[in-house]
Design a protein around this motif. Sequence first.
Motif, PDB file in Angstrom:
ATOM      1  N   SER A 177       0.774  -1.246   0.072  1.00  0.00           N
ATOM      2  CA  SER A 177      -0.007  -0.024   0.034  1.00  0.00           C
ATOM      3  C   SER A 177       0.705   1.330   0.039  1.00  0.00           C
ATOM      4  N   LYS A 178       2.204   1.172   0.313  1.00  0.00           N
ATOM      5  CA  LYS A 178       3.161   2.246   0.269  1.00  0.00           C
ATOM      6  C   LYS A 178       3.536   2.627  -1.072  1.00  0.00           C
ATOM      7  N   SER A 179       3.071   1.762  -2.032  1.00  0.00           N
ATOM      8  CA  SER A 179       3.557   2.254  -3.537  1.00  0.00           C
ATOM      9  C   SER A 179       2.623   2.259  -4.290  1.00  0.00           C
ATOM     10  N   LYS A 180       2.771   2.864  -5.559  1.00  0.00           N
ATOM     11  CA  LYS A 180       1.695   3.267  -6.311  1.00  0.00           C
ATOM     12  C   LYS A 180       1.176   1.820  -7.237  1.00  0.00           C
ATOM     13  N   SER A 181       2.251   1.093  -7.396  1.00  0.00           N
ATOM     14  CA  SER A 181       2.202  -0.150  -8.282  1.00  0.00           C
ATOM     15  C   SER A 181       3.062  -1.363  -7.559  1.00  0.00           C
ATOM     16  N   PHE A 182       2.331  -2.475  -7.496  1.00  0.00           N
ATOM     17  CA  PHE A 182       3.019  -3.677  -6.894  1.00  0.00           C
ATOM     18  C   PHE A 182       2.402  -4.958  -7.558  1.00  0.00           C
ATOM     19  N   GLU A 183       3.427  -5.671  -8.031  1.00  0.00           N
ATOM     20  CA  GLU A 183       2.994  -6.912  -8.687  1.00  0.00           C
ATOM     21  C   GLU A 183       3.977  -8.115  -8.521  1.00  0.00           C
ATOM     22  N   VAL A 184       3.282  -9.439  -8.307  1.00  0.00           N
ATOM     23  CA  VAL A 184       4.132 -10.694  -7.881  1.00  0.00           C
ATOM     24  C   VAL A 184       4.074 -11.556  -9.252  1.00  0.00           C
ATOM     25  N   ILE A 185       4.890 -11.991  -9.726  1.00  0.00           N
ATOM     26  CA  ILE A 185       5.011 -12.850 -10.796  1.00  0.00           C
ATOM     27  C   ILE A 185       5.737 -14.283 -10.460  1.00  0.00           C
ATOM     28  N   ARG A 186       5.156 -15.172 -10.891  1.00  0.00           N
ATOM     29  CA  ARG A 186       5.869 -16.564 -10.685  1.00  0.00           C
ATOM     30  C   ARG A 186       6.759 -17.065 -11.699  1.00  0.00           C
ATOM     31  N   ILE A 187       7.984 -17.456 -11.402  1.00  0.00           N
ATOM     32  CA  ILE A 187       8.847 -17.647 -12.694  1.00  0.00           C
ATOM     33  C   ILE A 187       9.538 -18.843 -12.372  1.00  0.00           C
ATOM     34  N   PRO A 188      10.008 -19.604 -13.464  1.00  0.00           N
ATOM     35  CA  PRO A 188      10.773 -21.166 -13.113  1.00  0.00           C
ATOM     36  C   PRO A 188      11.916 -20.651 -12.531  1.00  0.00           C
ATOM     37  N   ARG A 189      12.122 -21.883 -11.672  1.00  0.00           N
ATOM     38  CA  ARG A 189      13.549 -21.662 -11.035  1.00  0.00           C
ATOM     39  C   ARG A 189      14.682 -21.314 -12.072  1.00  0.00           C
ATOM     40  N   THR A 190      14.797 -21.992 -13.118  1.00  0.00           N
ATOM     41  CA  THR A 190      15.839 -21.503 -13.912  1.00  0.00           C
ATOM     42  C   THR A 190      15.993 -20.231 -14.358  1.00  0.00           C
ATOM     43  N   GLU A 191      15.018 -19.339 -14.217  1.00  0.00           N
ATOM     44  CA  GLU A 191      15.076 -17.935 -14.459  1.00  0.00           C
ATOM     45  C   GLU A 191      15.578 -17.076 -13.023  1.00  0.00           C
ATOM     46  N   ASN A 192      15.558 -17.714 -11.979  1.00  0.00           N
ATOM     47  CA  ASN A 192      16.011 -17.188 -10.664  1.00  0.00           C
ATOM     48  C   ASN A 192      17.153 -17.614 -10.141  1.00  0.00           C
ATOM     49  N   THR A 193      18.201 -18.030 -11.049  1.00  0.00           N
ATOM     50  CA  THR A 193      19.202 -18.718 -10.495  1.00  0.00           C
ATOM     51  C   THR A 193      20.045 -17.830  -9.506  1.00  0.00           C
TER      52      THR A 193
END
Length: 309
Positions: A177-193
């Motif tokens: 709520s302290k920011s104007k825009s917030f989003e969470v996206i799930r990505i594969p583990r290979t893209e979060n190495t």
Amino acid sequence: MELSEFDIQYIPRPAIKAQVLADFVAECTIPQQITGSEIVQTPAVERIITTEERTEDGTETGIIPIPAEQDPPAIETLWEVYVDGSSNNGGCGASLVLTGPDNFTLDYALRFGFRASNNEAEYEALLAGMNLAVQTTAQRLKAYCNCQLVASQIQGIYEARDQRMIKYLSKVRELSSKSKSFEVIRIPRTENTKADVLSKLAASGYTTLGNICMEFLQKSSIENKAAEVMQVEHESCWMDEIIDYLRSGKLPEAKKEARKVAQRAARFYLDGENLYKMSYTLPYLKCLRPSNAAYAPQEMHEDSGSPAS
């Protein structure tokens, strides 16, 4: 001799002293603007510069204000944070990689002094990333994680039923709520190495990870902890003149003192109400007023019995 057949040439490295001096001058020189016959120190904020108007016979007719060029309205940059948590027999930890404008990247690791599940560690990493984004005054934040449960609960796809998950979800919504825009996206583990590797290293018991920022959490973010409140009245100190100059271009009336403040302010950066001193090889150093400076060591050493101390 053996490598000569490959057309490899060896050239001695010249001295780098001249380059060091050039970098020093480029970083510490204050921009100057010539107005009339006077050189005016120009800060990185809007100022009003005045000059004297002279007639053909040389008489002065008064002072005419010349408005400085206004910077275009700042575009709210999208900040991104990659988070991951890890829990194993060796311990629990989490990590995050925060990226922002101008190729800004911050690697951050968390070592827990309490037991946490993988989902809880993922929430802890996300909360840490959101807190850092708030401190950097980021208004738009997009978070990436590889935990389906955490991402789905925040997106409203899954319902949080466990009491601890409900508390974590409430904490995330409070910070969002302290920011104007917030989003969470799930990505594969290979893209979060990168975040995945850092979280495993933090959970394995490492107390230092090179030049990566590392924090030891003795209690989880959802545990109620009575915060120590310190009443501090506004106190004058050396920071006030620099803050006034960086914020509005205000300088002391004495010319000698004004020049001294302008030259000194070139080594500082103002972010909202926080003043930071720029360093050549280290992160920016936050400046504290005398009372806060006396309290900071007490807060830093309050958990002196923890493994990270």
